[in-house]
Write an enzyme that holds these catalytic residues in place. Structure first.
Site, PDB file in Angstrom:
ATOM      1  N   GLY A 419       0.819  -1.202   0.000  1.00 61.93           N
ATOM      2  CA  GLY A 419       0.000   0.000   0.000  1.00 61.93           C
ATOM      3  C   GLY A 419       0.848   1.245   0.000  1.00 61.93           C
ATOM      4  N   GLY A 420       0.199   2.373   0.272  1.00 60.70           N
ATOM      5  CA  GLY A 420       0.881   3.652   0.217  1.00 60.70           C
ATOM      6  C   GLY A 420       1.950   3.807   1.275  1.00 60.70           C
ATOM      7  N   LYS A 438       5.487  -5.080   8.792  1.00 60.89           N
ATOM      8  CA  LYS A 438       5.267  -3.970   7.870  1.00 60.89           C
ATOM      9  C   LYS A 438       6.590  -3.241   7.628  1.00 60.89           C
ATOM     10  CE  LYS A 438       2.297   0.136   7.477  1.00 60.89           C
ATOM     11  NZ  LYS A 438       1.258   0.905   8.183  1.00 60.89           N
ATOM     12  N   ASP A 535      -7.389   7.983   8.678  1.00 61.89           N
ATOM     13  CA  ASP A 535      -7.481   7.207   7.442  1.00 61.89           C
ATOM     14  C   ASP A 535      -8.403   6.011   7.650  1.00 61.89           C
ATOM     15  OD1 ASP A 535      -7.032   6.605   4.811  1.00 61.89           O
ATOM     16  OD2 ASP A 535      -5.093   5.636   5.130  1.00 61.89           O
TER      17      ASP A 535
END
Length: 737
Positions: A419-420, A438, A535
């Site tokens: 992802g971003g 991550k 978000d």
């Protein structure tokens, strides 16, 4: 008959191959049927064959001791990806004018394909044969002609007189064989009234004019080679998920999609079993294929995967024939000693230099790790985590080496998503626990700040519906975060992605919305320092095996000081979920999360994406489309069909009203997350009370449920309830676990 032709040769071949390689199957599975060994990935029962390909299940006829795949008799299975079967002969017989008997075969192979080791053969005078094959959705034809001026005399030749043959390409899964005649010479045809066409493995049929032209029907079947492979992936695509066992190598199939397994040189066994291939003791084996070639006085010494020929003291090995020959005393023995001493000294110097270089390299790596640790905010992070407050004391700091081992060197097959804010890998720690790791994008310094921010934010959170942060690694060029592993994907996957076929009932969706709202209410109101997620979207909500929601991805979140209600920040978020007021002003407050949650609630109700450019103009933006449907009293048109039924229409209308209130243009007109959570929780409570009331028909049952008190409405007092029934529900949101 004068000779038995192909069947006799096949029987000899099958027996020889069976004696060469011992059959190896899964434990407690049938290993033989007659003279044919049954080896994994083939088997006779569901647990005995490779589960990905059902045609690998074979059938053993206990009466005839013959092995079958479907209706084809199997005579041999090869590890190299070949299966030998017996295939019947197609033929046509004529009298002087008409066909008296004709048989042709249309064969479908399912998971197998035809090998190019076969030959298409026709036998007869003045005949032709055609074979039509299918590869995928395309058809091909091949054939040959056999002409005779008289009865052929030469044995063993299949050159077009009485017998013809042609090669067969591999890859086809269906084929049809037919034969017919030319009316060229009636006298020749009358003496040989039948014409034959068949597939046969190359070298397994020798033509003899007599009796083949007359009696070939007595040989009803010939051996045919089929190709097989595992799955439809290459070895690279399969990676460590291939079934190839120990001491074996994965090889891409050269004749079809998929792969096969092969024992390494010096090993033997079944490469498709987990235990794989075992070392061959060339020194003791009786097999002429694997036995050593040491000769004379040289002795065989077995090694893993190979062997050595050893000579006694005073002898050297002759590499030409592996025999021993007596050593010759050097003419200049003193020079030999000098040479050996010089060599040993040189090697010692090289060893010392190598050790020094290794120490220097280790020191540089240690300093580099320290540099990365400080660059990634390690000092500040330790200070914050060790300070006073309600920080998460279980956060660990992992080493770079530990992260490499956990992800198998950041192997591509371990990637869970990208992802971003970076890439997420599946990791396995030394205690066998599975985690999600991550990793920020390399070279993006802004991502490093977001990762450190995520650690600081999550260290303030201890809530059962927030994905748990286990630790981090700051010794690498970009930091790594280690989370608990949630195994059932994201809410986005269940609504729109790869798992959208799994039906989420209204009860599931209501409970998930309650859990998300309660979590956001906790972050806004009950955390030690108020937190704005910034978000909120379905892709950042994970679901475990019980479909319990876990809010994730706090890289964009912000801690709100106690003396402030909003912050001025650079606008960040996801289109479709982004608060328009925050987008226009840059002022961030908790109502921005409320707007995003409202969009998520609309997705749960409609099953549609927040922003979809493939939709018509009026329905591209879910918020506008949903609000218009509510205003025009056509909510039923946008609610997902599998969600609404007669018993839940009131709850769905109430949830839709809440979603519209959350997405109002002005933040001050939106409710707070604590109020939203209370209203959604009340929907579940009211549903439970309604079901109990229907079941027992006792009003006393509804008085007190799970600590919820129903009070009369008192105007707009900040606690929101059901407008339709003029009641308000007061709940106390749990402050964590």
């Amino acid at each position: 008959m004068k000779k038995v032709h192909g069947l006799f040769l096949v029987a000899i071949f099958s027996l020889a191959y069976t004696q060469l390689i011992k059959g190896q199957s899964m434990p407690n599975c049938q290993t033989k049927c007659g003279n044919v060994s049954i080896e994994y990935p083939f088997g006779t029962s569901p647990r005995c064959y490779y589960p990905g390909q059902s045609t690998f299940q074979l059938t053993c006829n206990e009466t005839t001791n013959k092995l079958y795949t479907g209706n084809l008799q199997v005579i041999n299975i090869s590890h190299s990806g070949e299966l030998r079967i017996l295939k019947a002969t197609s033929f046509t017989c004529y009298n002087s004018t008409d066909v008296t008997e004709s048989i042709s075969y249309n064969t479908t192979l399912v998971d197998f394909t035809l090998s190019n080791k076969n030959s298409f053969t026709a036998v007869g005078c003045n005949t032709y044969a055609v074979m039509t094959t299918a590869v995928g959705d395309r058809s091909y034809s091949t054939g040959c002609l056999s002409l005779c001026d008289s009865t052929p005399k030469e044995n063993g030749l299949c050159s077009g007189e009485g017998c013809c043959h042609t090669s067969v390409s591999n890859g086809s899964q269906r084929f049809l064989i037919e034969s017919s005649r030319f009316d060229r010479d009636a006298s020749v045809n009358n003496s040989n009234p039948c014409f034959y066409a068949f597939l046969v493995e190359e070298g397994m049929f020798n033509f003899s004019p007599s009796p083949d032209l007359l009696n070939l029907r007595n040989v009803t079947e010939f051996p045919v080679v089929l190709d097989w492979s595992i799955g439809n992936q290459t070895c690279k695509e399969a990676g460590n998920t291939s079934i190839c066992g120990q001491n074996s190598v994965c090889l891409d199939s050269t004749t079809r999609t998929g792969y096969n397994c092969k024992c390494n040189d010096g090993y033997d066994g079944n490469p498709y079993l987990a235990e794989g291939c075992l070392d061959i003791d060339e020194c003791t084996t009786s097999s002429t294929i694997y036995r050593h070639n040491c000769s004379g006085s040289s002795a065989c010494v077995n090694m893993m995967g190979h062997f050595l020929c050893s000579c006694p003291s005073g002898f050297d090995l002759n590499t030409t024939d592996n025999s021993c020959m007596r050593k010759h005393k050097p003419e200049y023995y003193g020079w030999t000693q000098i040479f050996l001493a010089t060599t040993v000294g040189f090697l010692a110097i090289v060893l010392v230099v190598s050790c020094v270089q290794q120490k220097i390299k280790h020191r540089k790596n240690t300093e580099l790790r320290k540099h990365f640790f400080e660059q990634n905010g390690g000092g500040m992070l330790r200070q914050r985590l060790s300070g006073a407050g309600t920080s998460n004391v279980d956060v660990q700091i992992f080493t770079e080496e530990g992260m490499k081992e956990a992800t198998n060197g950041y192997e591509e097959s371990r990637i869970l998503g990208q992802g971003g804010q970076g890439t997420v890998y599946k990791g396995i720690l030394p205690d066998k626990s599975v985690v999600a790791i991550k990793k920020a994008r390399l070279g993006d310094s802004s991502q490093v700040g977001q990762f450190i921010n995520e650690v600081l934010v999550l260290s303030q959170i201890n809530h059962r519906n927030v994905v748990k942060l286990l630790g981090c690694c700051l010794e690498t060029e970009v930091p790594l975060l280690v989370y608990e592993f949630i195994n059932s994907g994201t809410l986005f996957d269940h609504l729109h992605g790869s798992m959208s076929n799994s039906s989420l009932t209204w009860e599931h969706r209501l409970r998930i919305s309650v859990e998300i709202a309660g979590t956001l209410a906790y972050l806004h109101s009950s955390a030690s320092i108020p937190i704005i997620h910034r978000d909120v979207k379905t892709a950042n909500i994970l679901l475990d095996e019980n479909l319990t929601a876990k809010v994730a991805d706090f890289g964009a979140s912000r801690l709100i000081p106690m003396d402030k209600e909003q912050l001025t920040t650079m606008v960040q978020g996801t289109l479709g979920y982004l608060d328009p007021e925050y987008y226009n002003t840059g002022l961030l407050n908790e109502k921005s999360d409320v707007y995003s949650f409202g969009v998520v609630l609309m997705e749960l109700l409609t099953g549609q994406k927040a922003l979809c450019f493939e939709q018509p103009q009026q329905s591209k933006h879910l918020v506008n489309y949903f609000a218009c449907a509510m205003k025009e009293d056509r909510l039923h048109e946008v609610i997902e069909s599998q969600v609404m039924n007669e018993s839940n229409q009131r709850e769905i209308h109430e949830a839709a009203r809440i979603a519209v209130e959350c997405t109002r243009l002005m933040g001050e007109e939106r409710p707070r997350m604590k109020e939203v959570a209370a209203q959604l929780e009340a929907l579940g409570v009211a549903k439970t009370k309604h079901e109990l009331s229907d079941q027992y028909n006792e009003p006393e049952v509804n008085k007190h449920l799970v600590g919820v008190e129903i009070l009369p409405a008192q105007g707009d007092t900040g606690t929101t309830g059901y407008d339709s029934i003029k009641n308000v529900t007061r709940l106390h949101i749990e402050a964590g676990r």
